[in-house]
Motif scaffolding. Sequence first.
Motif, short mmCIF file in Angstrom:
data_model
loop_
_atom_site.label_atom_id
_atom_site.label_comp_id
_atom_site.label_asym_id
_atom_site.label_seq_id
_atom_site.Cartn_x
_atom_site.Cartn_y
_atom_site.Cartn_z
N GLY A 281 -11.28 -7.64 3.71
CA GLY A 281 -11.86 -6.31 3.69
C GLY A 281 -11.39 -5.30 4.72
O GLY A 281 -11.67 -5.42 5.90
N THR A 282 -10.67 -4.30 4.27
CA THR A 282 -10.43 -3.05 4.99
C THR A 282 -10.52 -1.93 3.96
O THR A 282 -10.39 -2.16 2.76
N TYR A 283 -10.74 -0.72 4.44
CA TYR A 283 -10.95 0.41 3.53
C TYR A 283 -9.71 1.30 3.42
O TYR A 283 -9.50 2.00 2.44
N GLY A 284 -8.85 1.26 4.47
CA GLY A 284 -7.74 2.19 4.54
C GLY A 284 -6.76 2.09 3.39
O GLY A 284 -6.17 3.10 2.98
N ASP A 285 -6.57 0.89 2.83
CA ASP A 285 -5.58 0.74 1.77
C ASP A 285 -5.92 1.58 0.55
O ASP A 285 -5.09 2.35 0.06
N VAL A 286 -7.13 1.41 0.01
CA VAL A 286 -7.48 2.18 -1.19
C VAL A 286 -7.67 3.66 -0.87
O VAL A 286 -7.40 4.52 -1.71
N LEU A 287 -8.12 3.97 0.34
CA LEU A 287 -8.25 5.38 0.71
C LEU A 287 -6.90 6.09 0.69
O LEU A 287 -6.79 7.23 0.23
N SER A 288 -5.87 5.40 1.16
CA SER A 288 -4.55 6.04 1.21
C SER A 288 -4.02 6.29 -0.20
O SER A 288 -3.34 7.29 -0.45
N ILE A 289 -4.33 5.41 -1.14
CA ILE A 289 -3.91 5.64 -2.53
C ILE A 289 -4.73 6.76 -3.14
O ILE A 289 -4.23 7.57 -3.93
N GLY A 290 -6.00 6.86 -2.73
CA GLY A 290 -6.82 7.98 -3.18
C GLY A 290 -6.26 9.32 -2.70
O GLY A 290 -6.27 10.31 -3.45
N VAL A 291 -5.75 9.36 -1.47
CA VAL A 291 -5.15 10.59 -0.94
C VAL A 291 -3.96 11.01 -1.79
O VAL A 291 -3.68 12.20 -1.96
N ALA A 292 -3.26 10.03 -2.37
CA ALA A 292 -2.09 10.34 -3.22
C ALA A 292 -2.48 10.88 -4.59
O ALA A 292 -1.62 11.33 -5.35
N GLY A 293 -3.79 10.82 -4.93
CA GLY A 293 -4.23 11.43 -6.18
C GLY A 293 -4.95 10.53 -7.15
O GLY A 293 -5.33 10.96 -8.24
N ALA A 294 -5.16 9.25 -6.78
CA ALA A 294 -5.88 8.35 -7.69
C ALA A 294 -7.39 8.60 -7.61
O ALA A 294 -7.94 8.82 -6.55
N GLU A 295 -8.03 8.53 -8.77
CA GLU A 295 -9.49 8.73 -8.85
C GLU A 295 -9.97 8.17 -10.19
O GLU A 295 -9.47 8.56 -11.24
N PRO A 296 -10.91 7.20 -10.14
CA PRO A 296 -11.58 6.64 -8.97
C PRO A 296 -10.73 5.57 -8.29
O PRO A 296 -9.69 5.15 -8.81
N ILE A 297 -11.18 5.16 -7.09
CA ILE A 297 -10.54 4.07 -6.37
C ILE A 297 -11.61 3.03 -6.02
O ILE A 297 -12.71 3.38 -5.61
N TYR A 298 -11.28 1.77 -6.21
CA TYR A 298 -12.20 0.69 -5.87
C TYR A 298 -11.42 -0.46 -5.24
O TYR A 298 -10.21 -0.61 -5.46
N THR B 8 0.83 -1.21 0.00
CA THR B 8 0.00 0.00 0.00
C THR B 8 0.86 1.26 0.00
O THR B 8 0.58 2.22 -0.72
N MET B 9 1.92 1.26 0.79
CA MET B 9 2.83 2.40 0.79
C MET B 9 3.42 2.59 -0.60
O MET B 9 3.52 3.71 -1.12
N SER B 10 3.80 1.48 -1.24
CA SER B 10 4.37 1.57 -2.58
C SER B 10 3.35 2.10 -3.58
O SER B 10 3.68 2.92 -4.45
N GLY B 11 2.10 1.66 -3.44
CA GLY B 11 1.04 2.17 -4.30
C GLY B 11 0.87 3.67 -4.18
O GLY B 11 0.63 4.37 -5.17
N ARG B 12 1.00 4.17 -2.96
CA ARG B 12 0.91 5.63 -2.74
C ARG B 12 2.04 6.36 -3.47
O ARG B 12 1.81 7.38 -4.13
N VAL B 13 3.26 5.84 -3.33
CA VAL B 13 4.41 6.49 -3.96
C VAL B 13 4.27 6.44 -5.49
O VAL B 13 4.49 7.45 -6.19
N LEU B 14 3.89 5.29 -6.02
CA LEU B 14 3.70 5.15 -7.46
C LEU B 14 2.65 6.14 -7.97
O LEU B 14 2.84 6.80 -9.00
N THR B 15 1.55 6.24 -7.24
CA THR B 15 0.47 7.15 -7.65
C THR B 15 0.96 8.59 -7.66
O THR B 15 0.72 9.34 -8.62
N ARG B 16 1.65 8.98 -6.59
CA ARG B 16 2.11 10.37 -6.50
C ARG B 16 3.05 10.72 -7.64
O ARG B 16 2.93 11.78 -8.27
N VAL B 17 3.97 9.82 -7.95
CA VAL B 17 4.93 10.08 -9.04
C VAL B 17 4.20 10.20 -10.37
O VAL B 17 4.47 11.12 -11.17
N LEU B 18 3.25 9.31 -10.63
CA LEU B 18 2.52 9.36 -11.90
C LEU B 18 1.64 10.59 -12.00
O LEU B 18 1.54 11.20 -13.07
#
Length: 334
Positions: A187-204, A161-171
Amino acid sequence: MNADVHTSVTRIANLEERSYRVQKRHRDRWATGDYVFARVTQRPDPDVSIENQRGRRVKLMEGETLVGALGSRRATRELVGDWRAVEDDGDLSVMTGGGVLGRVTSSSPFSQTPVELEYEGHVVVDDEVVRMDDYGLTAEPTDWETPVVLVLGTSMSTGKTMSGRVLTRVLVEEGYDVAACKLTGAGTYGDVLSIGVAGAEPIYDFVDAGLPTTVLPEETFRDAIKPILDSLQDADVIIAEIGASPLEPYNGMAALDLLDEQVAFTVLCASDPYAVVGLEEACDCPPDLVTGIATNTTAGIDLLDQLTDCAALNLQEVAAKEPLRELLTDALPE
């Protein structure tokens, strides 16, 4: 009757804002994804928290009630359990932070003590039990042509998840319109939410597909996940996370098969350098980049250089950002 906490797996049904009844049902009428109402039977460990419908972490107290969903979990480092293991006493455990409920059958000595619950009944609207798959995402089928940056791991808790955030921010900084998804896991929600905070939209994630976890028959998984992938194709690039390891019983290999023709770049988050070699041999998916725990020190990176032909970067370091940018832009279409 309304619960004190509607866990994050209830978000697709928006139960927090709906009227419903609670009705006991015999065990032979339970099913995966059923929403159930339960009461906390003992004071939880003060370090344990659970996600509410919006993904915020809250702590529970003895006597409080919650709504979660029946499911199965097969975590190598935390809890193993299943709703089918619940006995006639109706005792349940919270098996994930997102509110997947069942009976724990095995646990790591390093995992937190799960919240214990007493089953009070199923959530019922208009005389029908409310189930997650009633609210799964739907979408018009479309061609899958958007390039995918795939994030997978050698196990759970390796830094995906941390890596997904960094990848998203760079892209995003490079001007890409990024969408993101987590296709397998529990099922947890925090993983995709954290990637959304980095700028991904939409997130599922698979919860949006109506699944509490992806420990279920492969055909059911594939049918549920396809609308998620259909819904992401308008983006320039998709960050797709495979929970845990693709070799674990979460349908990771099925997800890899679904994405196969779209994958432009693969990031492997590894627990140690030897696990990289093992995963490469086991599932024939050589990564373009290794990161995660295995790269936390220069000793790990040096060993990766000896054992593999993969690039290795510690994405927690600012110095990794520029070489990561170069790797990604070289792999993706302009």
